[in-house]
Write an enzyme that holds these catalytic residues in place. Structure first.
Site, PDB file in Angstrom:
ATOM      1  CB  SER A  82      -6.561   2.922   1.095  1.00 43.24           C
ATOM      2  OG  SER A  82      -6.905   1.552   1.709  1.00 43.24           O
ATOM      3  CE  LYS A  83      -9.979   2.682  -5.779  1.00 46.04           C
ATOM      4  NZ  LYS A  83      -9.702   2.085  -7.237  1.00 46.04           N
ATOM      5  NE  ARG A  84      -5.450  -2.320  -0.492  1.00 43.55           N
ATOM      6  CZ  ARG A  84      -4.558  -1.948   0.147  1.00 43.55           C
ATOM      7  NH1 ARG A  84      -4.336  -2.457   1.370  1.00 43.55           N
ATOM      8  NH2 ARG A  84      -3.831  -0.870  -0.016  1.00 43.55           N
TER       9      ARG A  84
END
Ligand code: GLU
Length: 477
Positions: free
Chosen positions: A235-237
């Site tokens: 995930s990007k986060r």
């Protein structure tokens, strides 16, 4: 073959893998063409800088393509397709708001549209979206080269929207129109798009029927999900997924491509470190696994070290350039500048320093800390290291004094002589060579680790070495 990224954020490592696999397939096929199509039809989420990031990433990866094309350029064809589909009865206008649909269905109902407008035969207004009339029964079979045939029961697919009330085509339709126009034979992409495939198959067939232009539906291949060490989807986060960040950290492109190829696939034989020619020769979509692929940064780093060691001295010098040369260079890692000034940089010395570090580098961003003492007027002292090796070590001063005298007296300031004389210094102080090296290394380089000490001192030269030993002694008190 095509890569069809939407410019909604950083170029993701998963997109890089998709690009690579498509590119390989095009290379393998004598008639294969690999197209880059930027799917830029969502103005709310697209940004021009992300379009640029796509081009930059593809250029860095060195994956050549036909194009780039932009989906927005094909807007007239999208509009024509919508018109044909409306005329054929495959689509219908709908003016329901999400609130109205929810109110009709009540809580807990299956998600999706309830088909309210199906038989209302609405004409187009500025409030009507266009929906696809999904048959209630039957299945759509998606031929997938990775997963085999995947059957989707139509009962689970609602009448999905293909155009907004503004008349603008949405992703599912624009994507299909473009793939048909581009004569795409293989749709190879991430697993997250698997659920879109049955809709795209239906739209494709509906377009064949509505336009009288029979274009064979493509073969699909949905590549396994990329997961992190916790087996969660990248995930990007949470995870470093931007390809750019790997470039900034000094991953070399050969290693990145090699590693990406292994995300779901593996070469024949035991050696996983392979070049592009081998990958192109051996790769088969049929051998790609279904199970999630662990994106293991540690393994990538090990690959990187192996690929760096395979570089020629010239290639290695070029690769290190942005990290070392303080003059203007074509590219630099984001936010980075060498700590030394132009006047301090010595190109001839740089060329001689590189062989000392070539075998020791796993990421190019380690290079500055390995070589800075050659260029900086005053070493960048790591204070904790200085405390440990010099200030708080009662024997360090004696060692540094003795080394200074011994080095000053050497007839020739070469690595072998430095080695021999340092051994004598160590013995005279009742220390192993390793123990005696620590304060000397710290005094001269500012750090506890680095390239081989005696070769480094020889390259640095007697004058600078002696000055640093003296400087460290002064600094310690
Ligand atoms: N534009 C889609 C995306 O960026 C790709 C769709 C496809 O490959 O079919 O995820």
């Amino acid at each position: 073959m095509r890569l069809a990224p939407s410019p909604t954020g950083y170029f993701h490592v998963g997109t890089a893998r998709t690009a690579l696999f498509n590119w390989i397939l095009a290379k393998q096929d004598p008639e294969g063409v690999f197209i880059l199509r930027v799917e830029d039809t969502d103005p709310a989420r697209n940004r021009e800088e992300w379009v640029e990031a796509i081009f930059a990433a593809m250029a860095w990866l060195g994956l050549d393509y036909t194009g780039p094309f932009r989906q927005s350029e094909n807007a007239p064809a999208h509009a024509a397709a919508l018109e044909a589909l409306v005329a054929s009865g495959a689509l219908y206008y709908c003016d329901c708001t999400p609130g109205e649909v929810e109110a009709r269905k009540g809580a807990g109902a299956t998600p999706g549209y309830d088909g309210f407008c199906r038989e209302r035969h609405l004409a187009r207004t500025e409030r009507t979206a266009l929906r696809f009339r999904t048959p209630d029964e039957g299945t759509v079979v998606v031929p997938d080269l990775v997963r085999g045939d995947v059957a989707f029961p139509l009962g689970a697919i609602d009448d999905f929207v293909v155009a907004r009330s503004s008349g603008e085509a949405l992703y599912a339709l624009a994507n299909v129109v473009d793939d048909r126009d581009d004569a795409i034979t293989h749709v190879v992409r991430g697993e997250e798009h698997l659920a879109n495939a049955p809709k795209q198959m239906m739209l494709w067939r509906a377009l064949n029927a509505a336009t009288g232009r029979e274009v064979p539906t493509p073969l699909f291949a949905h590549l396994p999900l990329l997961v992190n060490a916790q087996r969660k989807k990248l995930s990007k986060r949470r995870d470093p997924v931007a390809l750019e960040s790997y470039r900034d950290q000094g991953y070399v492109v050969g290693a990145v491509l090699n590693y990406l190829a292994l995300l779901g696939w593996s070469p024949r034989g035991d050696d996983e470190i392979v070049d592009m020619d081998t990958i192109v020769e051996q790769f088969r979509l049929e051998d790609v696994s279904h199970s999630p692929a662990f994106f293991d940064v540690r393994k990538l780093t090990a690959f990187n070290g192996a690929h760096i060691r395979q570089l020629s001295p010239y290639q290695f010098a070029r690769a290190c350039w942005p990290w070392v040369d303080p003059r203007d260079v074509p590219w630099r890692p984001t936010g980075y500048r060498p700590a030394w000034r132009e006047e301090e940089f010595d190109e001839a010395l740089y060329a001689r320093v590189l062989p000392l570090i070539h075998e020791r580098v796993a990421r190019l961003d380690e290079v500055p800390a390995m070589v800075d003492f050659f260029f900086l007027e005053e070493p960048a002292y790591d204070e904790a290291a200085f405390d440990k090796a010099i200030r708080h070590d009662p024997r360090a001063t004696d060692v540094l004094e003795a080394a200074r005298r011994a080095y000053g007296a050497l007839a020739e300031f070469g690595a072998d002589a430095l080695h021999a004389t340092t051994l004598e210094v160590a013995e005279a102080n009742g220390l192993t060579l390793r123990k005696a090296q620590a304060p000397i290394r710290c005094a001269v380089t500012g750090r506890l680790v680095g390239p081989p000490l005696f070769e480094s001192l020889a390259l640095l030269g007697r004058e600078r070495t002696l000055a640093r030993l003296a400087g460290a002694l002064a600094r310690a008190t």
